[in-house]
Design a protein around this motif. Structure first.
Motif, PDB file in Angstrom:
ATOM      1  N   VAL A  22       0.798  -1.008  -0.090  1.00 13.52           N
ATOM      2  CA  VAL A  22       0.049  -0.111  -0.156  1.00 13.52           C
ATOM      3  C   VAL A  22       0.974   1.205  -0.039  1.00 13.52           C
ATOM      4  O   VAL A  22       2.013   1.104   0.570  1.00 13.52           O
ATOM      5  N   LEU A  23       0.538   2.135  -0.707  1.00 11.09           N
ATOM      6  CA  LEU A  23       1.268   3.482  -0.822  1.00 11.09           C
ATOM      7  C   LEU A  23       1.030   4.432   0.340  1.00 11.09           C
ATOM      8  O   LEU A  23       1.954   4.603   1.180  1.00 11.09           O
ATOM      9  N   TYR A  24      -0.329   4.497   0.748  1.00 10.40           N
ATOM     10  CA  TYR A  24      -0.747   5.559   1.822  1.00 10.40           C
ATOM     11  C   TYR A  24      -2.101   5.016   2.329  1.00 10.40           C
ATOM     12  O   TYR A  24      -2.877   4.768   1.673  1.00 10.40           O
ATOM     13  N   ASP A  25      -2.249   5.124   3.688  1.00  5.15           N
ATOM     14  CA  ASP A  25      -3.310   4.824   4.274  1.00  5.15           C
ATOM     15  C   ASP A  25      -3.821   6.039   5.029  1.00  5.15           C
ATOM     16  O   ASP A  25      -2.872   6.313   5.947  1.00  5.15           O
ATOM     17  N   PRO A  26      -4.843   6.967   4.859  1.00  4.46           N
ATOM     18  CA  PRO A  26      -4.994   8.026   5.594  1.00  4.46           C
ATOM     19  C   PRO A  26      -5.272   7.682   6.983  1.00  4.46           C
ATOM     20  O   PRO A  26      -5.276   8.812   7.900  1.00  4.46           O
ATOM     21  N   VAL A  74       0.824   9.365  -4.054  1.00  6.48           N
ATOM     22  CA  VAL A  74       2.004   9.171  -3.067  1.00  6.48           C
ATOM     23  C   VAL A  74       1.653  10.250  -1.761  1.00  6.48           C
ATOM     24  O   VAL A  74       1.513  11.342  -2.101  1.00  6.48           O
ATOM     25  N   ASP A  75       2.205  10.021  -0.651  1.00 10.19           N
ATOM     26  CA  ASP A  75       1.994  10.614   0.088  1.00 10.19           C
ATOM     27  C   ASP A  75       3.107  11.098   0.586  1.00 10.19           C
ATOM     28  O   ASP A  75       4.115  10.324   1.262  1.00 10.19           O
ATOM     29  N   VAL A  76       3.651  12.629   0.579  1.00 15.63           N
ATOM     30  CA  VAL A  76       5.097  12.849   1.018  1.00 15.63           C
ATOM     31  C   VAL A  76       5.455  12.663   2.341  1.00 15.63           C
ATOM     32  O   VAL A  76       6.470  12.664   2.568  1.00 15.63           O
ATOM     33  N   GLY A  77       4.606  12.919   3.253  1.00  6.56           N
ATOM     34  CA  GLY A  77       4.707  12.743   4.672  1.00  6.56           C
ATOM     35  C   GLY A  77       5.321  11.242   4.852  1.00  6.56           C
ATOM     36  O   GLY A  77       6.363  11.124   5.822  1.00  6.56           O
ATOM     37  N   THR A  78       4.730  10.470   4.309  1.00  2.00           N
ATOM     38  CA  THR A  78       4.817   9.003   4.820  1.00  2.00           C
ATOM     39  C   THR A  78       6.376   8.707   4.186  1.00  2.00           C
ATOM     40  O   THR A  78       7.186   8.003   4.968  1.00  2.00           O
ATOM     41  N   HIS A 134       4.226   1.687  -8.384  1.00  2.81           N
ATOM     42  CA  HIS A 134       3.102   2.294  -7.831  1.00  2.81           C
ATOM     43  C   HIS A 134       2.516   1.522  -6.752  1.00  2.81           C
ATOM     44  O   HIS A 134       1.784   1.907  -6.063  1.00  2.81           O
ATOM     45  N   LYS A 135       3.048   0.371  -6.601  1.00  2.09           N
ATOM     46  CA  LYS A 135       2.638  -0.431  -5.248  1.00  2.09           C
ATOM     47  C   LYS A 135       3.605  -0.064  -3.971  1.00  2.09           C
ATOM     48  O   LYS A 135       3.143  -0.187  -2.849  1.00  2.09           O
ATOM     49  N   PHE A 137       6.083   2.663  -3.496  1.00  2.00           N
ATOM     50  CA  PHE A 137       6.765   3.678  -3.929  1.00  2.00           C
ATOM     51  C   PHE A 137       7.529   4.109  -2.587  1.00  2.00           C
ATOM     52  O   PHE A 137       8.961   4.347  -2.714  1.00  2.00           O
ATOM     53  N   THR A 138       6.982   4.446  -1.394  1.00  2.00           N
ATOM     54  CA  THR A 138       8.071   4.606  -0.218  1.00  2.00           C
ATOM     55  C   THR A 138       8.832   3.814  -0.002  1.00  2.00           C
ATOM     56  O   THR A 138      10.000   4.486  -0.077  1.00  2.00           O
ATOM     57  N   GLN A 139       8.832   2.476  -0.059  1.00  2.00           N
ATOM     58  CA  GLN A 139       9.795   1.609   0.313  1.00  2.00           C
ATOM     59  C   GLN A 139      10.934   1.594  -0.722  1.00  2.00           C
ATOM     60  O   GLN A 139      12.122   1.772  -0.301  1.00  2.00           O
ATOM     61  N   LEU A 140      10.683   1.773  -2.096  1.00  2.00           N
ATOM     62  CA  LEU A 140      11.703   1.771  -3.070  1.00  2.00           C
ATOM     63  C   LEU A 140      12.504   3.155  -3.186  1.00  2.00           C
ATOM     64  O   LEU A 140      13.708   3.208  -3.461  1.00  2.00           O
ATOM     65  N   VAL A 141      11.853   4.153  -2.796  1.00  2.00           N
ATOM     66  CA  VAL A 141      12.545   5.609  -2.822  1.00  2.00           C
ATOM     67  C   VAL A 141      13.331   5.756  -1.638  1.00  2.00           C
ATOM     68  O   VAL A 141      14.249   6.451  -1.868  1.00  2.00           O
ATOM     69  N   VAL A 142      13.122   5.250  -0.450  1.00  2.00           N
ATOM     70  CA  VAL A 142      13.976   5.135   0.559  1.00  2.00           C
ATOM     71  C   VAL A 142      15.267   4.503   0.209  1.00  2.00           C
ATOM     72  O   VAL A 142      16.288   4.753   0.533  1.00  2.00           O
TER      73      VAL A 142
END
Length: 211
Positions: A22-26, A74-78, A134-135, A137-142
């Protein structure tokens, strides 16, 4: 025991559970900078590790902002929180041993209650699953951001890995593991350049300026 493939193994051969897809869960809590900095202090983070983490967060934040412009959910804060926390256990492991990525991921999940932020910490050395921006993003960008920062200096991926080999005196018969992670980082870089329409080797990751 069935054979494991590289889709669910790290370069050292250990099977890993799949991360949250998951990319982002509010609904999930996302720690802000102030919270992350307080956790750094709580775990007595070394100054050089803190400086490195800030630089990695700068790169990751830049990429997240460009992903939003490109239409990715994408959630930038996450993304930023995961980057700020990626070396939370580095100081402890320098002093006492252990895997700073695995321990840091566990700490981050317990401290933040956010499995997406924690997965970026756990997997910031190597990604044993599909390279799907797309699935994951957060992990791969870190992962990518960490591979572009050597201590506190922005470098190419090749320079980063060459420094690892020289600094730790890694013998030839162990360098295949390093090369495997370097190849993954290069593939990820190509994907990011294509998706975000940015030449990441001509960018200083500061307000979009090119170098």
């Amino acid at each position: 025991m069935p054979n494991q493939t590289l889709t669910n193994m790290n370069p050292y051969g250990s099977p890993l559970p799949p991360p949250p897809g998951v990319l982002y869960d509010p609904v999930l809590p996302v720690p802000d900078d102030k919270t992350c900095f307080a956790l750094w202090e709580q775990f007595d983070m070394l100054d050089n590790v803190a400086e490195h983490s800030l630089m990695v967060a700068q790169v990751a934040t830049f990429l997240a902002e460009h992903a939003v412009k490109a239409g990715l959910p994408v959630d930038v804060g996450t993304v930023r929180a995961s980057a700020l926390m990626h070396d939370i256990a580095k100081t402890y492991c320098i002093r006492h041993g252990g895997s700073h990525s695995q321990l840091g991921g566990s700490w981050t999940l317990e401290l933040t209650g956010n499995p997406v932020v924690a997965a970026g910490v756990t997997h910031h050395i190597y990604w044993p699953f599909e390279l799907d921006l797309h699935k994951y993003f957060t992990q791969l960008v870190v992962i990518y951001a960490d591979k572009r920062v050597n201590h506190t200096t922005l470098v190419t991926i090749h320079e980063r890995f060459q420094d690892l080999i020289v600094r730790y005196g890694i013998p030839d018969h162990y360098q295949d593991r390093i090369r495997k992670t370097e190849l993954q980082a290069l593939n990820l870089e190509a994907m990011l350049c294509n998706t975000l329409k940015v030449d990441l080797n001509a960018c200083d990751f500061d307000s979009g300026r090119m170098v």
